[in-house]
Design a protein around this motif. Structure first.
Motif, PDB file in Angstrom:
ATOM      1  N   MET A   1      65.427  21.995  -3.579  1.00 16.66           N
ATOM      2  CA  MET A   1      65.038  21.809  -2.974  1.00 16.66           C
ATOM      3  C   MET A   1      64.214  22.143  -2.012  1.00 16.66           C
ATOM      4  N   GLU A   2      62.577  22.591  -1.967  1.00 17.44           N
ATOM      5  CA  GLU A   2      62.108  23.182  -1.822  1.00 17.44           C
ATOM      6  C   GLU A   2      61.647  22.127  -1.083  1.00 17.44           C
ATOM      7  N   ALA A   3      61.106  21.200  -2.399  1.00 18.42           N
ATOM      8  CA  ALA A   3      60.457  19.604  -1.900  1.00 18.42           C
ATOM      9  C   ALA A   3      61.092  19.070  -0.125  1.00 18.42           C
ATOM     10  N   VAL A   4      62.343  19.344  -0.005  1.00 17.25           N
ATOM     11  CA  VAL A   4      62.869  18.529   1.135  1.00 17.25           C
ATOM     12  C   VAL A   4      63.096  19.802   2.351  1.00 17.25           C
ATOM     13  N   LEU A   5      62.786  20.887   1.769  1.00 15.47           N
ATOM     14  CA  LEU A   5      62.078  22.090   2.965  1.00 15.47           C
ATOM     15  C   LEU A   5      60.705  21.118   3.495  1.00 15.47           C
ATOM     16  N   ARG A   6      60.006  21.819   2.849  1.00 19.83           N
ATOM     17  CA  ARG A   6      58.327  21.412   3.338  1.00 19.83           C
ATOM     18  C   ARG A   6      57.972  19.345   3.665  1.00 19.83           C
ATOM     19  N   ARG A   7      59.868  18.557   3.911  1.00 19.26           N
ATOM     20  CA  ARG A   7      59.254  16.800   4.013  1.00 19.26           C
ATOM     21  C   ARG A   7      59.768  17.434   5.287  1.00 19.26           C
ATOM     22  N   ASN A   8      60.566  17.826   5.691  1.00 15.25           N
ATOM     23  CA  ASN A   8      61.091  18.024   7.043  1.00 15.25           C
ATOM     24  C   ASN A   8      61.553  19.010   7.585  1.00 15.25           C
ATOM     25  N   TRP A   9      60.784  19.943   7.403  1.00 17.65           N
ATOM     26  CA  TRP A   9      60.588  21.453   8.362  1.00 17.65           C
ATOM     27  C   TRP A   9      59.525  22.106   7.531  1.00 17.65           C
ATOM     28  N   PRO A  10      58.849  21.929   7.987  1.00 21.19           N
ATOM     29  CA  PRO A  10      57.171  22.049   7.424  1.00 21.19           C
ATOM     30  C   PRO A  10      56.378  23.209   7.175  1.00 21.19           C
ATOM     31  N   GLU A  11      57.301  24.025   8.592  1.00 20.53           N
ATOM     32  CA  GLU A  11      56.922  24.888   9.775  1.00 20.53           C
ATOM     33  C   GLU A  11      57.705  26.252   8.765  1.00 20.53           C
ATOM     34  N   TRP A  12      58.698  25.267   7.791  1.00 23.52           N
ATOM     35  CA  TRP A  12      59.958  26.911   7.185  1.00 23.52           C
ATOM     36  C   TRP A  12      59.477  26.706   6.137  1.00 23.52           C
ATOM     37  N   ASN A  13      57.933  26.513   5.287  1.00 26.71           N
ATOM     38  CA  ASN A  13      57.463  26.727   4.041  1.00 26.71           C
ATOM     39  C   ASN A  13      57.814  27.606   3.547  1.00 26.71           C
TER      40      ASN A  13
END
Length: 175
Positions: A1-13
């Motif tokens: 899920m971390e990769a999905v988050l970084r890919r779509n919402w990078p400011e929420w890394n």
């Protein structure tokens, strides 16, 4: 899920913490900087139209004067309110800003009154919404067509069991 988050919402890394519970979705709390979010993975259906309709309802509700906050999907870097986890699973995911609150305890019936007020307020506002989309869910008044396993006897049994359980909780709290 971390990769999905970084890919779509990078400011929420940030850090992800998987939450337990839930039957239809997998939930993660996201901590990023001083912000908190909720990452929701749709597990029980892979129907983009249903998710987009849900998000349209939430967006319309956010424009209403309500006594409570409504979850708002945070847009991806491409401007969408949802993203696909991967092509193989077909699952979708969305991100919401975390709304502070308190989960009611089963043995504390005081939440029932505020829940009833909020449900009534929400029902009244939902009755006035006019979306430019065709609903993708069957109406609940067409229960037999939507949920053929929910016979009138099953529904009545559920309601009676729930009423008895709430009555027992209430009586314990008054003792």
């Amino acid at each position: 899920m971390e990769a999905v988050l970084r890919r779509n919402w990078p400011e929420w890394n940030g850090t992800l913490q998987r939450r337990t519970g839930g039957w239809n979705n997998t939930t993660y709390f996201v901590k990023s900087g001083g912000r908190s979010g909720v990452l929701r993975v749709y597990d029980t259906h892979r129907d983009r139209d249903k998710i987009e309709f849900e998000h349209a309802v939430l967006q319309a509700l956010s424009k209403q004067s309500l006594s409570f906050r409504v979850p708002m999907p945070i847009r991806t870097i491409t401007g969408e309110t949802l993203a696909q986890v991967d092509k193989d699973s077909g699952k979708y995911v969305c991100l919401f800003e975390y709304i502070e609150g308190i989960s009611p305890l089963e043995q504390d019936p005081s939440f029932a009154h505020s829940f009833g007020e909020a449900a009534g307020e929400l029902s009244a506002v939902l009755a006035t919404l006019n979306l430019d989309m065709t609903p993708v869910y069957r109406p609940y008044y067409a229960l037999q067509q939507s949920y053929p396993l929910c016979s009138p006897e099953v529904i009545q049994g559920f309601c009676l069991k729930t009423r008895r359980s709430l009555s027992r909780i209430y009586m314990k709290s008054c003792a």
